[in-house]
Design an enzyme around this catalytic site. Sequence first.
Site, mmCIF file in Angstrom:
data_model
loop_
_atom_site.group_PDB
_atom_site.id
_atom_site.type_symbol
_atom_site.label_atom_id
_atom_site.label_comp_id
_atom_site.label_asym_id
_atom_site.label_seq_id
_atom_site.Cartn_x
_atom_site.Cartn_y
_atom_site.Cartn_z
ATOM 1 N N GLY A 198 0.823 -1.203 0.000
ATOM 2 C CA GLY A 198 0.000 0.000 0.000
ATOM 3 C C GLY A 198 0.849 1.241 0.000
ATOM 4 O O GLY A 198 2.051 1.199 0.264
ATOM 5 N N GLU A 212 0.808 -0.346 -6.246
ATOM 6 C CA GLU A 212 1.582 -0.533 -5.013
ATOM 7 C C GLU A 212 1.999 -1.990 -4.832
ATOM 8 O O GLU A 212 3.120 -2.266 -4.417
ATOM 9 C CB GLU A 212 0.795 -0.035 -3.805
ATOM 10 C CG GLU A 212 0.704 1.471 -3.708
ATOM 11 C CD GLU A 212 2.025 2.153 -3.361
ATOM 12 O OE1 GLU A 212 2.950 1.494 -2.858
ATOM 13 O OE2 GLU A 212 2.133 3.372 -3.598
ATOM 14 N N GLU A 220 5.916 -2.860 -4.631
ATOM 15 C CA GLU A 220 6.444 -3.303 -3.339
ATOM 16 C C GLU A 220 6.755 -4.790 -3.254
ATOM 17 O O GLU A 220 7.670 -5.173 -2.537
ATOM 18 C CB GLU A 220 5.476 -2.913 -2.221
ATOM 19 C CG GLU A 220 5.400 -1.405 -2.047
ATOM 20 C CD GLU A 220 4.532 -0.975 -0.892
ATOM 21 O OE1 GLU A 220 3.876 -1.822 -0.258
ATOM 22 O OE2 GLU A 220 4.511 0.239 -0.622
ATOM 23 N N PRO A 224 -6.983 10.732 12.299
ATOM 24 C CA PRO A 224 -6.620 12.149 12.293
ATOM 25 C C PRO A 224 -5.113 12.278 12.511
ATOM 26 O O PRO A 224 -4.501 11.456 13.190
ATOM 27 C CB PRO A 224 -7.385 12.730 13.485
ATOM 28 C CG PRO A 224 -8.427 11.726 13.820
ATOM 29 C CD PRO A 224 -7.894 10.393 13.377
ATOM 30 N N GLU A 242 11.523 -8.016 3.344
ATOM 31 C CA GLU A 242 11.151 -9.377 2.953
ATOM 32 C C GLU A 242 9.653 -9.431 2.698
ATOM 33 O O GLU A 242 8.914 -8.542 3.113
ATOM 34 C CB GLU A 242 11.549 -10.400 4.021
ATOM 35 C CG GLU A 242 10.799 -10.267 5.324
ATOM 36 C CD GLU A 242 11.168 -11.342 6.344
ATOM 37 O OE1 GLU A 242 10.962 -12.548 6.052
ATOM 38 O OE2 GLU A 242 11.648 -10.975 7.421
#
Length: 185
Positions: free
Chosen positions: A80, A96, A100, A117, A147
């Site tokens: 993400g 993503e 990744e 928030p 990893e």
Amino acid sequence: MPEELTHVGGEQLRYCARCGEPLVVRLIETEDRPRLMCKNDHIHYVNPVLVVGVIPERRGRILLLRRAIEPRIGSWTFPGGFMEIDETVEEAAAREAHEEVGLHVRVLDLIGVYTKPGPAPGPGIVSIVFRGTVATGRPEAGREALEVRWFKPEDIPWEDLAYETTGWALSKWLERKRRTGPARR
């Protein structure tokens, strides 16, 4: 209200991006809270950032990565990151995963939308998390991962998760998996 508001990178916002005039915190009569403004009445909203993720599934397991970068280096999460301006949330989730962990994923249904928030100084986040299946590729750690590993639901490293929102989304995924069964390719 803090005297100075900051944006994502933590740099202090001092000047208007439109005209270059200094910014001040002012209460505007059409707003319910103080805003950053310049003398030319350009308003600068400091809003939460949009984070998008995907929980890749295969054969009853999920793929998590151990973060190689701050914040929370060494902790586990699913693929993400920040959404780019020219993509949909589904495209961001798929991008993503590829960046990744080297996988092309098919983004399926929405797991949930989570908000936090921001602590001062800085914005909060809105995190949108999807469930996905592996379309192609073999998992391998990208630049942002130490990893990658497939986990059975009972082996999820709950105590070593990177973020509160990671735990919330994985809990929801697990609850849904127990009700509906594994993803279909």
